[in-house]
Design an enzyme around this catalytic site. Structure first.
Site, PDB file in Angstrom:
ATOM      1  N   ARG A   1      61.850  51.297  42.273  1.00 11.32           N
ATOM      2  CA  ARG A   1      60.562  51.777  41.750  1.00 11.32           C
ATOM      3  C   ARG A   1      60.196  53.094  42.425  1.00 11.32           C
ATOM      4  NH1 ARG A   1      59.243  45.931  41.041  1.00 11.32           N
ATOM      5  NH2 ARG A   1      58.895  45.624  43.255  1.00 11.32           N
TER       6      ARG A   1
ATOM      7  N   ALA B   1      60.301  44.895  22.838  1.00 11.08           N
ATOM      8  CA  ALA B   1      60.745  46.244  23.199  1.00 11.08           C
ATOM      9  C   ALA B   1      61.703  46.820  22.151  1.00 11.08           C
ATOM     10  CB  ALA B   1      61.410  46.224  24.568  1.00 11.08           C
TER      11      ALA B   1
ATOM     12  N   ASP C   1      64.142  47.958  31.871  1.00 10.60           N
ATOM     13  CA  ASP C   1      64.432  46.931  32.888  1.00 10.60           C
ATOM     14  C   ASP C   1      64.335  45.538  32.272  1.00 10.60           C
ATOM     15  OD1 ASP C   1      64.898  45.640  35.285  1.00 10.60           O
ATOM     16  OD2 ASP C   1      62.826  45.849  35.999  1.00 10.60           O
TER      17      ASP C   1
ATOM     18  N   PHE D   1      59.790  46.731  29.252  1.00  8.65           N
ATOM     19  CA  PHE D   1      59.958  45.490  30.016  1.00  8.65           C
ATOM     20  C   PHE D   1      59.225  45.684  31.358  1.00  8.65           C
ATOM     21  CE2 PHE D   1      63.803  46.268  27.495  1.00  8.65           C
ATOM     22  CZ  PHE D   1      63.898  45.122  26.727  1.00  8.65           C
TER      23      PHE D   1
ATOM     24  N   ASP E   1      55.577  45.280  27.223  1.00 13.41           N
ATOM     25  CA  ASP E   1      56.126  43.967  27.582  1.00 13.41           C
ATOM     26  C   ASP E   1      55.709  42.980  26.503  1.00 13.41           C
ATOM     27  OD1 ASP E   1      57.325  42.854  30.479  1.00 13.41           O
ATOM     28  OD2 ASP E   1      56.498  41.292  29.181  1.00 13.41           O
ATOM     29  N   SER E   2      56.505  41.919  26.339  1.00 14.71           N
ATOM     30  CA  SER E   2      56.163  40.909  25.337  1.00 14.71           C
ATOM     31  C   SER E   2      55.219  39.856  25.903  1.00 14.71           C
ATOM     32  CB  SER E   2      57.443  40.246  24.810  1.00 14.71           C
ATOM     33  OG  SER E   2      58.178  39.722  25.890  1.00 14.71           O
TER      34      SER E   2
ATOM     35  N   CYS F   1      70.147  43.186  35.259  1.00 17.48           N
ATOM     36  CA  CYS F   1      70.136  42.192  36.342  1.00 17.48           C
ATOM     37  C   CYS F   1      71.033  41.010  35.977  1.00 17.48           C
ATOM     38  CB  CYS F   1      68.714  41.739  36.650  1.00 17.48           C
ATOM     39  SG  CYS F   1      67.891  40.995  35.252  1.00 17.48           S
TER      40      CYS F   1
HETATM   41  N1  SAH Z   1      60.215  46.169  35.653  1.00 13.20           N
HETATM   42  C1  SAH Z   1      59.498  44.987  36.073  1.00 13.20           C
HETATM   43  C2  SAH Z   1      60.312  43.716  35.920  1.00 13.20           C
HETATM   44  C3  SAH Z   1      60.807  43.434  34.516  1.00 13.20           C
HETATM   45  S1  SAH Z   1      61.266  41.776  34.245  1.00 13.20           S
HETATM   46  C4  SAH Z   1      59.006  45.186  37.513  1.00 13.20           C
HETATM   47  O1  SAH Z   1      59.363  46.173  38.160  1.00 13.20           O
HETATM   48  O2  SAH Z   1      58.220  44.352  37.960  1.00 13.20           O
HETATM   49  C5  SAH Z   1      61.575  41.707  32.548  1.00 13.20           C
HETATM   50  C6  SAH Z   1      60.338  41.688  31.646  1.00 13.20           C
HETATM   51  O3  SAH Z   1      60.781  41.731  30.292  1.00 13.20           O
HETATM   52  C7  SAH Z   1      59.457  40.461  31.735  1.00 13.20           C
HETATM   53  O4  SAH Z   1      58.157  40.842  32.079  1.00 13.20           O
HETATM   54  C8  SAH Z   1      59.463  39.857  30.315  1.00 13.20           C
HETATM   55  O5  SAH Z   1      58.176  39.386  29.912  1.00 13.20           O
HETATM   56  C9  SAH Z   1      59.839  41.031  29.485  1.00 13.20           C
HETATM   57  N2  SAH Z   1      60.519  40.787  28.209  1.00 13.20           N
HETATM   58  C10 SAH Z   1      61.479  39.876  27.926  1.00 13.20           C
HETATM   59  N3  SAH Z   1      61.919  40.032  26.657  1.00 13.20           N
HETATM   60  C11 SAH Z   1      61.224  41.071  26.129  1.00 13.20           C
HETATM   61  C12 SAH Z   1      61.232  41.745  24.872  1.00 13.20           C
HETATM   62  N4  SAH Z   1      62.073  41.368  23.903  1.00 13.20           N
HETATM   63  N5  SAH Z   1      60.402  42.776  24.690  1.00 13.20           N
HETATM   64  C13 SAH Z   1      59.557  43.176  25.673  1.00 13.20           C
HETATM   65  N6  SAH Z   1      59.504  42.587  26.879  1.00 13.20           N
HETATM   66  C14 SAH Z   1      60.325  41.549  27.106  1.00 13.20           C
END
Ligand code: SAH
Length: 394
Positions: A210, A278, A298, A226, A248-249, A338
């Site tokens: 970050r 996304a 992410d 995300f 985010d979803s 990840c």
């Molecule tokens: N970048 C963040 C961590 C991301 S974790 C940080 O630094 O804290 C992954 C995220 O993707 C989660 O919050 C989850 O809710 C979201 N997610 C999962 N599938 C998704 C989709 N299809 N569209 C948007 N968000 C999604």
């Protein structure tokens, strides 16, 4: 209790890999139960290691100790946990944080045990039956070594089912944590819900990334896909981004993002939260002709295992291809995976495919990994899971 391996199956233990698969076992002297400590011997009866046993899991033994005279007793657990804490002694100061992974399972020589610090509270995950059995002892040791206000158990990780363990969340020792714990990280503040948030509440493994990605965001238009509770977004806003869109979803994650904006005294005008899928929203932005200077991708694990790799790589390619098309010339794409099932080489390949299909030239300018409190144990390659590429796209 002694357990003999088939000929040749001792190799991985001699190389300090901490797992013994069920099909490597030749015979057992007795019938050990879930979580029993066993001695592992090679085919000829030579001592190899000690570990805890599971009768029905594919991973039958997780190795704890390679030295025969050492007993796996309460002193052993206290010593190993103490060593994990000792290794992290200066991290709070270096990363200006009160939120750290204290114990990272196998990679910290404590298979199946995860312990995260969030301010004055600890969150524990027992991922195996072996750890489930010593959970009260481990809690006692943590209370005495770390003196937290309380320890909360997040017993809802999927892998528990593989060990026949139920979902189980609740306070293990001390006080029940509040629904929002404020943590700090590199001069930023975040509210964390350790009871219902994803993983144990926050993505501690992205801490350093970050900060690094925020170095590219000053004066820029940023898209954080995300975004969860806004890790990358808050860093970008703090670094002086011109605008940030966070996607985010999860509604509850975005609610936390809004609160995180407030506690970091960030203005409303330059930021927008978008609840959406996304993949879909990136297509919409493409159709509308929206452009960004920096895009963070992410996503959650698309490939938890090698078996799901092909499908996952296609998903990574699609999302990165879409992102590349939305970038202004010389834009920055910070893309993460990840997935334990995908290697850095796989991920680079995906970025290559995406670049080709997007008809863009891509330069990798930084290669990123998981934060220091999530070490990669070389004898246990499975501990390497987070990969990040900062790319310049033209
Ligand atoms: N970048 C963040 C961590 C991301 S974790 C940080 O630094 O804290 C992954 C995220 O993707 C989660 O919050 C989850 O809710 C979201 N997610 C999962 N599938 C998704 C989709 N299809 N569209 C948007 N968000 C999604």
């Amino acid at each position: 209790m002694k357990l003999y391996l088939k000929p040749g199956k001792e190799k991985s233990i001699l190389h300090y890999h901490p797992w013994v698969f069920k099909n490597s076992i030749q015979r057992m002297e007795e019938n050990p139960e879930k979580g029993d400590i066993v001695e592992v011997l090679d085919f000829h009866g030579n001592f190899l290691a000690k570990g805890y046993y599971h009768p029905s899991s594919q991973i039958a033994i997780r190795i704890l100790e390679w030295s025969k005279p050492i007993n796996i007793d309460e002193h052993w657990w206290a010593e190993k946990i103490g060593q994990a804490l000792e290794r992290r002694k200066n991290l709070s100061e270096r990363f200006q944080t009160n939120a750290l992974r204290y114990v990272f399972g196998e990679a910290d020589f404590l298979p199946g045990l995860i312990v995260d610090q969030y301010g004055e509270f600890l969150v524990l995950q027992a991922l195996t039956a072996g750890i489930e059995r010593v959970k009260p002892l481990v809690s006692e040791i943590l209370m005495s070594l770390c003196k937290p206000k309380g320890i909360y158990e997040r017993g809802d990780a999927d892998v528990r089912a593989l060990e026949g363990l139920p979902i189980q969340n609740g306070t293990l020792a001390g006080e029940n944590p509040p629904d929002e714990i404020e943590i700090s990280e590199n001069g930023k503040s975040f509210l964390v819900n350790v009871k219902e948030g994803q993983k144990t509440g926050f993505f501690l493994d992205q801490r350093e990334n970050r900060r690094i990605v925020s170095e590219y965001t000053s004066g820029k238009d940023v898209l954080d896909c995300f975004c969860y509770t806004g890790g990358f977004s808050i860093y970008a806003l703090k670094a002086g981004a011109n605008s940030v869109v966070s996607v985010d979803s999860s509604r509850s994650a975005l609610d936390f993002l809004e609160k995180n904006k407030k506690i970091n005294h960030l203005s409303e005008s330059s930021h927008q939260s978008v609840e959406a899928d996304a993949f879909q929203i990136l297509r919409n932005y493409r159709d509308q002709g929206s452009k960004f200077d920096v895009i963070v991708i992410d996503p959650p694990k698309f490939a938890p295992t090698k078996a799901s790799l092909d499908k996952a790589l296609r998903a990574y390619k699609d999302i990165n291809l879409l992102a590349m098309k939305l970038l202004n010339p010389e834009g920055i794409l910070a893309s993460f995976s990840c997935s334990g099932g995908a290697t850095l080489e796989d991920f680079k390949k995906v970025i290559g495919w995406a670049g080709k299909d997007a008809k863009k030239e891509v330069q990798i300018i930084r290669v990123l990994s998981q934060a220091e409190d999530h070490p990669v144990r070389v004898s246990y390659p499975e501990s390497e899971y987070l990969k990040g590429l900062v790319c310049r796209v033209r």
